[in-house]
Design a protein around this motif. Sequence first.
Motif, PDB file in Angstrom:
ATOM      1  N   ALA A   1     -54.037 -54.977-118.572  1.00  0.00           N
ATOM      2  CA  ALA A   1     -54.355 -55.919-117.882  1.00  0.00           C
ATOM      3  C   ALA A   1     -52.768 -56.577-117.786  1.00  0.00           C
ATOM      4  N   VAL A   2     -51.483 -55.863-118.315  1.00  0.00           N
ATOM      5  CA  VAL A   2     -50.037 -56.155-118.332  1.00  0.00           C
ATOM      6  C   VAL A   2     -50.416 -55.900-116.878  1.00  0.00           C
ATOM      7  N   GLU A   3     -50.364 -54.629-116.102  1.00  0.00           N
ATOM      8  CA  GLU A   3     -50.074 -54.320-114.722  1.00  0.00           C
ATOM      9  C   GLU A   3     -50.344 -55.480-113.716  1.00  0.00           C
ATOM     10  N   ARG A   4     -51.920 -55.152-113.907  1.00  0.00           N
ATOM     11  CA  ARG A   4     -52.829 -56.269-113.226  1.00  0.00           C
ATOM     12  C   ARG A   4     -51.787 -57.468-113.017  1.00  0.00           C
ATOM     13  N   GLU A   5     -51.832 -57.504-114.317  1.00  0.00           N
ATOM     14  CA  GLU A   5     -50.782 -59.442-113.647  1.00  0.00           C
ATOM     15  C   GLU A   5     -49.436 -59.736-112.696  1.00  0.00           C
ATOM     16  N   TRP A   6     -49.043 -58.503-112.800  1.00  0.00           N
ATOM     17  CA  TRP A   6     -47.616 -58.260-112.489  1.00  0.00           C
ATOM     18  C   TRP A   6     -47.728 -57.931-111.458  1.00  0.00           C
ATOM     19  N   ASN A   7     -48.898 -56.783-110.793  1.00  0.00           N
ATOM     20  CA  ASN A   7     -48.899 -56.612-109.370  1.00  0.00           C
ATOM     21  C   ASN A   7     -49.671 -58.255-108.604  1.00  0.00           C
ATOM     22  N   MET A   8     -50.496 -59.048-109.003  1.00  0.00           N
ATOM     23  CA  MET A   8     -50.989 -60.168-108.641  1.00  0.00           C
ATOM     24  C   MET A   8     -49.957 -61.202-108.210  1.00  0.00           C
ATOM     25  N   ILE A   9     -48.711 -61.317-109.706  1.00  0.00           N
ATOM     26  CA  ILE A   9     -48.078 -62.012-109.653  1.00  0.00           C
ATOM     27  C   ILE A   9     -46.711 -62.019-108.339  1.00  0.00           C
ATOM     28  N   LYS A  10     -46.235 -60.577-108.727  1.00  0.00           N
ATOM     29  CA  LYS A  10     -44.962 -60.019-107.460  1.00  0.00           C
ATOM     30  C   LYS A  10     -45.269 -60.157-106.109  1.00  0.00           C
ATOM     31  N   THR A  11     -47.159 -59.861-105.767  1.00  0.00           N
ATOM     32  CA  THR A  11     -47.221 -60.094-104.455  1.00  0.00           C
ATOM     33  C   THR A  11     -47.234 -61.049-103.721  1.00  0.00           C
TER      34      THR A  11
ATOM     35  N   ALA B   1     -38.649 -58.149-117.843  1.00  0.00           N
ATOM     36  CA  ALA B   1     -38.701 -58.952-118.766  1.00  0.00           C
ATOM     37  C   ALA B   1     -40.154 -59.708-118.202  1.00  0.00           C
ATOM     38  N   VAL B   2     -40.136 -59.783-117.165  1.00  0.00           N
ATOM     39  CA  VAL B   2     -42.000 -60.470-116.466  1.00  0.00           C
ATOM     40  C   VAL B   2     -43.200 -59.662-117.220  1.00  0.00           C
ATOM     41  N   LYS B   3     -43.425 -58.857-117.719  1.00  0.00           N
ATOM     42  CA  LYS B   3     -44.119 -58.164-118.396  1.00  0.00           C
ATOM     43  C   LYS B   3     -44.512 -58.300-119.652  1.00  0.00           C
ATOM     44  N   GLN B   4     -43.583 -58.979-120.033  1.00  0.00           N
ATOM     45  CA  GLN B   4     -43.155 -58.792-122.049  1.00  0.00           C
ATOM     46  C   GLN B   4     -43.942 -60.315-122.166  1.00  0.00           C
ATOM     47  N   GLN B   5     -43.258 -61.412-121.077  1.00  0.00           N
ATOM     48  CA  GLN B   5     -44.444 -63.115-120.625  1.00  0.00           C
ATOM     49  C   GLN B   5     -45.316 -62.574-120.421  1.00  0.00           C
ATOM     50  N   ILE B   6     -45.591 -61.609-119.235  1.00  0.00           N
ATOM     51  CA  ILE B   6     -46.975 -61.704-119.198  1.00  0.00           C
ATOM     52  C   ILE B   6     -47.964 -61.067-120.514  1.00  0.00           C
ATOM     53  N   LYS B   7     -47.371 -60.606-121.480  1.00  0.00           N
ATOM     54  CA  LYS B   7     -48.498 -60.174-122.265  1.00  0.00           C
ATOM     55  C   LYS B   7     -48.045 -60.817-123.661  1.00  0.00           C
ATOM     56  N   SER B   8     -47.231 -62.062-123.761  1.00  0.00           N
ATOM     57  CA  SER B   8     -46.978 -63.234-124.312  1.00  0.00           C
ATOM     58  C   SER B   8     -48.042 -64.330-123.584  1.00  0.00           C
ATOM     59  N   SER B   9     -48.573 -64.011-123.148  1.00  0.00           N
ATOM     60  CA  SER B   9     -49.560 -65.213-122.097  1.00  0.00           C
ATOM     61  C   SER B   9     -50.870 -64.656-122.205  1.00  0.00           C
ATOM     62  N   LEU B  10     -50.933 -63.564-122.341  1.00  0.00           N
ATOM     63  CA  LEU B  10     -52.153 -63.404-122.870  1.00  0.00           C
ATOM     64  C   LEU B  10     -52.828 -62.725-124.174  1.00  0.00           C
TER      65      LEU B  10
ATOM     66  N   ALA C   1     -59.816 -59.287-106.400  1.00  0.00           N
ATOM     67  CA  ALA C   1     -59.298 -58.335-105.639  1.00  0.00           C
ATOM     68  C   ALA C   1     -57.644 -58.308-105.354  1.00  0.00           C
ATOM     69  N   LEU C   2     -57.357 -56.972-105.345  1.00  0.00           N
ATOM     70  CA  LEU C   2     -56.435 -57.328-104.771  1.00  0.00           C
ATOM     71  C   LEU C   2     -55.626 -56.318-103.498  1.00  0.00           C
ATOM     72  N   ASP C   3     -55.005 -56.924-102.498  1.00  0.00           N
ATOM     73  CA  ASP C   3     -54.477 -56.451-100.693  1.00  0.00           C
ATOM     74  C   ASP C   3     -53.355 -55.740-101.047  1.00  0.00           C
ATOM     75  N   GLU C   4     -53.934 -54.284-100.223  1.00  0.00           N
ATOM     76  CA  GLU C   4     -53.139 -54.054 -99.618  1.00  0.00           C
ATOM     77  C   GLU C   4     -51.897 -55.086 -99.197  1.00  0.00           C
ATOM     78  N   ALA C   5     -50.724 -54.278-100.097  1.00  0.00           N
ATOM     79  CA  ALA C   5     -49.408 -55.068 -99.749  1.00  0.00           C
ATOM     80  C   ALA C   5     -48.153 -54.519 -99.941  1.00  0.00           C
ATOM     81  N   PHE C   6     -47.263 -54.994 -98.886  1.00  0.00           N
ATOM     82  CA  PHE C   6     -45.966 -53.842 -98.539  1.00  0.00           C
ATOM     83  C   PHE C   6     -44.382 -54.885 -98.516  1.00  0.00           C
ATOM     84  N   HIS C   7     -43.628 -54.757 -99.840  1.00  0.00           N
ATOM     85  CA  HIS C   7     -42.496 -55.596 -99.691  1.00  0.00           C
ATOM     86  C   HIS C   7     -41.414 -55.714 -98.675  1.00  0.00           C
ATOM     87  N   LEU C   8     -41.294 -55.658 -98.101  1.00  0.00           N
ATOM     88  CA  LEU C   8     -40.587 -55.806 -96.415  1.00  0.00           C
ATOM     89  C   LEU C   8     -39.729 -56.818 -95.990  1.00  0.00           C
ATOM     90  N   SER C   9     -38.451 -56.784 -96.091  1.00  0.00           N
ATOM     91  CA  SER C   9     -36.806 -56.987 -95.277  1.00  0.00           C
ATOM     92  C   SER C   9     -36.683 -56.585 -94.162  1.00  0.00           C
TER      93      SER C   9
END
Length: 312
Positions: free
Chosen positions: A107-117, A132-141, A170-178
């Motif tokens: 559940a934490v990983e799902r939220e993390w993927n959604m937030i970071k994308t 740190a972000v995942k810890q706060q996600i867990k606390s919020s859940l 659903a989470l779209d395929e996403a690419f973190h690019l520079s």
Amino acid sequence: MTFMQQKGHLKRKWLWNIIFGLVIINCLTLAFLAKQSFSLKEASEAAAFVNGNDNVVATVGDTTITRKALLQELEKMYGHEVSRSLVNQEVVRQMAKKYKITVSDEAVEREWNMIKTMYTRSPMLQTSSEEAVKQQIKSSLLLEELLVKDVTIPEEEMESYYEQNKETFALDEAFHLSHIVVETKKEAEAVIKDLKGGSSFSSLAMEVSTDELTANQGGDLGFLSAKTEMYPSAYLEEAQGMKNASWSDAISVDGHYVVLYLHEKVEGVTYSYKEVKDQIRRQLALEHMEGTADPSIFWEEVGVEWNQTSAQ
């Protein structure tokens, strides 16, 4: 977007706002929490470091600004928020333990993927560690679970909600690019040569990229997906064949040449009802809630007592 989808979106946005607020405060206190068990010697050394005559942050004419003065000012500005955040984190932890409430790593990983994308270029995500972000996600859940622990939602209502709003899970395929944008192929090839020689992609972007919007950010574009309309489709086409932490060949795009760097790829996925059942239950239950959704409602039950000199 249907009314139910809009409500679901607002609930997710509410959660993310809580997370971002907690993350920035967490950054201020993380170092302290990691070193809770200071020895007397370490405490003495820390005090000497703060109070030392040579510990000057800046000099303005004949006036010096010390680290001690800086910390005192930070305490005035953020002391209330930091102390309240620390108390609330501990309240959530103790309440979750009391009622044997847990949230899964999935559940934490799902939220993390959604937030970071969605918010990759947020300053808070750029300056905060993933942990740190995942810890706060867990606390919020956990807080959400505590708030709705006595609410029962019929199975058929949850299943119906999932079927009507499947696209929101659903989470779209996403690419973190520079990217680095230059005028000629020769310049792009020179960039690639420098990269092969060990140069930093972000440093090169700041130095030579002609894209003024991203050059100062090291060329960072955040996560791009098929829904992204701001950048050429050629970016995603090229990224499809790249590996994480790699750069592309020179690409001709709209009269310029581009070199891409792929930080990370997130696979597209549609989560099953079973995977998001708890999320739907919380979401529907929260929609029926009245009053505050703040951990302070549990202060009395836990037994929070504030020092008279501390602001609540």
